[in-house]
Design a protein around this motif. Structure first.
Motif, PDB file in Angstrom:
ATOM      1  N   ILE A  95       0.840  -1.198   0.000  1.00 59.54           N
ATOM      2  CA  ILE A  95       0.000   0.000   0.000  1.00 59.54           C
ATOM      3  C   ILE A  95       0.876   1.250   0.000  1.00 59.54           C
ATOM      4  N   GLN A  96       1.884   1.254   0.843  1.00 64.72           N
ATOM      5  CA  GLN A  96       2.774   2.407   0.941  1.00 64.72           C
ATOM      6  C   GLN A  96       3.564   2.606  -0.347  1.00 64.72           C
ATOM      7  N   THR A  97       4.077   1.512  -0.911  1.00 70.48           N
ATOM      8  CA  THR A  97       4.876   1.615  -2.133  1.00 70.48           C
ATOM      9  C   THR A  97       4.049   2.156  -3.287  1.00 70.48           C
ATOM     10  N   HIS A  98       2.789   1.739  -3.372  1.00 73.62           N
ATOM     11  CA  HIS A  98       1.907   2.215  -4.432  1.00 73.62           C
ATOM     12  C   HIS A  98       1.422   3.644  -4.186  1.00 73.62           C
ATOM     13  N   GLY A  99       1.726   4.188  -3.011  1.00 70.52           N
ATOM     14  CA  GLY A  99       1.340   5.563  -2.720  1.00 70.52           C
ATOM     15  C   GLY A  99      -0.130   5.742  -2.403  1.00 70.52           C
ATOM     16  N   LEU A 100      -0.776   4.692  -1.924  1.00 72.91           N
ATOM     17  CA  LEU A 100      -2.190   4.799  -1.567  1.00 72.91           C
ATOM     18  C   LEU A 100      -2.325   5.359  -0.152  1.00 72.91           C
ATOM     19  N   PRO A 101      -3.158   6.365   0.057  1.00 67.80           N
ATOM     20  CA  PRO A 101      -3.340   6.933   1.393  1.00 67.80           C
ATOM     21  C   PRO A 101      -4.287   6.075   2.242  1.00 67.80           C
ATOM     22  N   ILE A 102      -3.856   4.858   2.521  1.00 66.05           N
ATOM     23  CA  ILE A 102      -4.609   3.933   3.379  1.00 66.05           C
ATOM     24  C   ILE A 102      -3.737   3.657   4.593  1.00 66.05           C
ATOM     25  N   SER A 103      -4.163   4.119   5.759  1.00 71.60           N
ATOM     26  CA  SER A 103      -3.343   3.976   6.960  1.00 71.60           C
ATOM     27  C   SER A 103      -4.010   3.155   8.047  1.00 71.60           C
ATOM     28  N   ARG A 104      -5.299   2.860   7.897  1.00 74.35           N
ATOM     29  CA  ARG A 104      -6.028   2.140   8.933  1.00 74.35           C
ATOM     30  C   ARG A 104      -6.315   0.716   8.472  1.00 74.35           C
ATOM     31  N   ALA A 105      -6.190  -0.230   9.392  1.00 74.88           N
ATOM     32  CA  ALA A 105      -6.356  -1.641   9.026  1.00 74.88           C
ATOM     33  C   ALA A 105      -6.821  -2.445  10.225  1.00 74.88           C
ATOM     34  N   ILE A 106      -7.567  -3.499   9.936  1.00 75.43           N
ATOM     35  CA  ILE A 106      -7.959  -4.490  10.939  1.00 75.43           C
ATOM     36  C   ILE A 106      -7.519  -5.856  10.422  1.00 75.43           C
ATOM     37  N   PHE A 107      -6.698  -6.560  11.199  1.00 78.34           N
ATOM     38  CA  PHE A 107      -6.245  -7.902  10.844  1.00 78.34           C
ATOM     39  C   PHE A 107      -6.831  -8.891  11.843  1.00 78.34           C
ATOM     40  N   ARG A 108      -7.476  -9.950  11.316  1.00 77.71           N
ATOM     41  CA  ARG A 108      -8.309 -10.812  12.159  1.00 77.71           C
ATOM     42  C   ARG A 108      -7.808 -12.249  12.290  1.00 77.71           C
ATOM     43  N   GLN A 109      -6.626 -12.559  11.787  1.00 75.56           N
ATOM     44  CA  GLN A 109      -6.009 -13.882  11.953  1.00 75.56           C
ATOM     45  C   GLN A 109      -6.979 -15.021  11.627  1.00 75.56           C
ATOM     46  N   GLY A 110      -7.458 -15.014  10.384  1.00 77.51           N
ATOM     47  CA  GLY A 110      -8.297 -16.101   9.911  1.00 77.51           C
ATOM     48  C   GLY A 110      -9.780 -15.934  10.166  1.00 77.51           C
ATOM     49  N   ARG A 111     -10.163 -14.907  10.899  1.00 79.80           N
ATOM     50  CA  ARG A 111     -11.590 -14.691  11.186  1.00 79.80           C
ATOM     51  C   ARG A 111     -12.163 -13.604  10.281  1.00 79.80           C
ATOM     52  N   SER A 112     -13.469 -13.664  10.074  1.00 76.32           N
ATOM     53  CA  SER A 112     -14.126 -12.715   9.186  1.00 76.32           C
ATOM     54  C   SER A 112     -14.064 -11.302   9.762  1.00 76.32           C
ATOM     55  N   PRO A 113     -13.661 -10.314   8.953  1.00 75.59           N
ATOM     56  CA  PRO A 113     -13.570  -8.942   9.466  1.00 75.59           C
ATOM     57  C   PRO A 113     -14.847  -8.124   9.318  1.00 75.59           C
ATOM     58  N   TYR A 114     -15.824  -8.615   8.518  1.00 71.02           N
ATOM     59  CA  TYR A 114     -16.976  -7.781   8.184  1.00 71.02           C
ATOM     60  C   TYR A 114     -17.826  -7.353   9.380  1.00 71.02           C
ATOM     61  N   PRO A 115     -17.840  -8.091  10.534  1.00 69.87           N
ATOM     62  CA  PRO A 115     -18.669  -7.605  11.648  1.00 69.87           C
ATOM     63  C   PRO A 115     -18.331  -6.194  12.123  1.00 69.87           C
ATOM     64  N   PHE A 116     -17.161  -5.678  11.748  1.00 74.49           N
ATOM     65  CA  PHE A 116     -16.772  -4.341  12.188  1.00 74.49           C
ATOM     66  C   PHE A 116     -17.250  -3.244  11.241  1.00 74.49           C
ATOM     67  N   MET A 117     -17.962  -3.610  10.190  1.00 73.83           N
ATOM     68  CA  MET A 117     -18.408  -2.619   9.212  1.00 73.83           C
ATOM     69  C   MET A 117     -19.279  -1.537   9.833  1.00 73.83           C
ATOM     70  N   THR A 118     -20.244  -1.933  10.633  1.00 67.95           N
ATOM     71  CA  THR A 118     -21.164  -0.954  11.222  1.00 67.95           C
ATOM     72  C   THR A 118     -20.424  -0.013  12.163  1.00 67.95           C
TER      73      THR A 118
END
Length: 312
Positions: A95-118
């Protein structure tokens, strides 16, 4: 540090599988298991991942933050990943190399991340993991399964073109249910009888509303800077035609959203239109339509409604 508020922003969640081409590392995981996958990602930590299906769309969407102050962006993209923080390092470095301004992330170690959408005020989640997407949609969340390869992006083209199907995407699927049970003639008659009654909103109505807010900001910029050219262009591309077109137009107006162009195709192949329209992303609820469009266009399946209940 003051809290970073998300309420008035267009917030998109993206899985690494939608942002980047992960075919090689995914093959290692499937064929050799988790430990080999970890070792592979560590070994290739500094190898930048190639753009994936949603890359061009999100890069262009984020570029619209030049319409706002740097500390008050209109668009926020947050990584939602099944990776753990260690294996996610390669994604964040890419992300950084491509110059995308994305700095926030959630990593879930194999679990679904979508419950945090709301909790994160997201109006869209994009992933190449069909299971995650279907579970999110079943939970009433706006999610899409990306299909096709990366867009051959032209850096000299500043525009962002977004295309939507109507039924099952911007609108609910009540009309589609009529078509499935009664056929085309009954569908047209039903829509003509109910032309003045707006449809219930579908899963991506709020996403379109967020895009419209950015378009209004563009109009403000155009007024203050007459040389400014609008960059965001929104279309609906639907199998509806007359007389069923009227209810779609009236519904958009009733919901307080708008599109720039409308294609009422009446069964004409959408793929042929996409080759000319050339959107950076297209959303549809029917896989049969996307089999055609995904050959040339970054396409997203919204597995919403009756027609998707028994889909593979």
């Amino acid at each position: 540090m003051p809290a970073f508020e998300l309420a008035d922003r267009l917030v998109i969640g993206v899985a690494s599988s939608a942002l980047f081409d992960l075919r090689e590392s995914d093959a290692v995981f499937r064929e050799q298991g988790e430990e080999a996958y970890r070792a592979y990602q560590e070994e290739h930590l500094d190898d930048t991942l190639r753009p994936g299906t949603a890359f061009a769309f999100l890069r262009r969407l984020l570029s619209l933050n030049d319409l706002s102050e740097p500390d008050d962006p209109l668009v926020e993209v947050i990584m939602l990943s099944r990776n753990d923080p260690d294996t996610g390092l390669r994604v964040m470095r890419s992300i950084q190399t491509h110059g995308l301004p994305i700095s926030r992330a959630i990593f879930r170690q194999g679990r679904s991340p979508y419950p945090f959408m709301t909790a994160l005020n997201m109006s869209l989640f994009l992933s190449a993991d069909e299971r995650d997407v279907r579970e999110a949609v079943a939970a009433g969340l706006p999610a899409g399964h990306v299909l096709g390869s990366a867009y051959a992006d032209d850096p000299a083209d500043p525009d962002l073109r977004i295309a939507f199907d109507f039924d099952g995407v911007l609108a609910g699927d009540a009309a589609e249910r009529v078509y499935q049970s009664g056929g085309l003639a009954e569908f047209r008659a039903h829509e003509a009888r109910n032309a003045a009654t707006p449809h219930d909103p579908g899963p991506l109505r709020d996403f379109l509303a967020g895009v419209n807010r950015i378009q209004r900001r563009e109009e403000e910029r155009r007024v203050s800077h007459p040389g400014y050219d609008r960059r965001v262009h929104v279309s609906i591309v639907t199998a509806r035609n007359a007389p069923a077109h009227e209810r779609a137009v009236r519904s958009l107006k009733e919901w307080g959203v708008r599109v720039d162009d409308a294609f009422f195709l009446g069964g004409i192949d959408k793929g042929a239109v996409m080759k000319v329209l050339n959107p950076h992303i297209f959303f549809d609820d029917q896989v049969a339509h996307l089999e055609s469009t995904s050959r040339t266009t970054p396409s997203v399946h919204i597995p919403f409604g009756k027609i998707n209940e028994t889909a593979p």
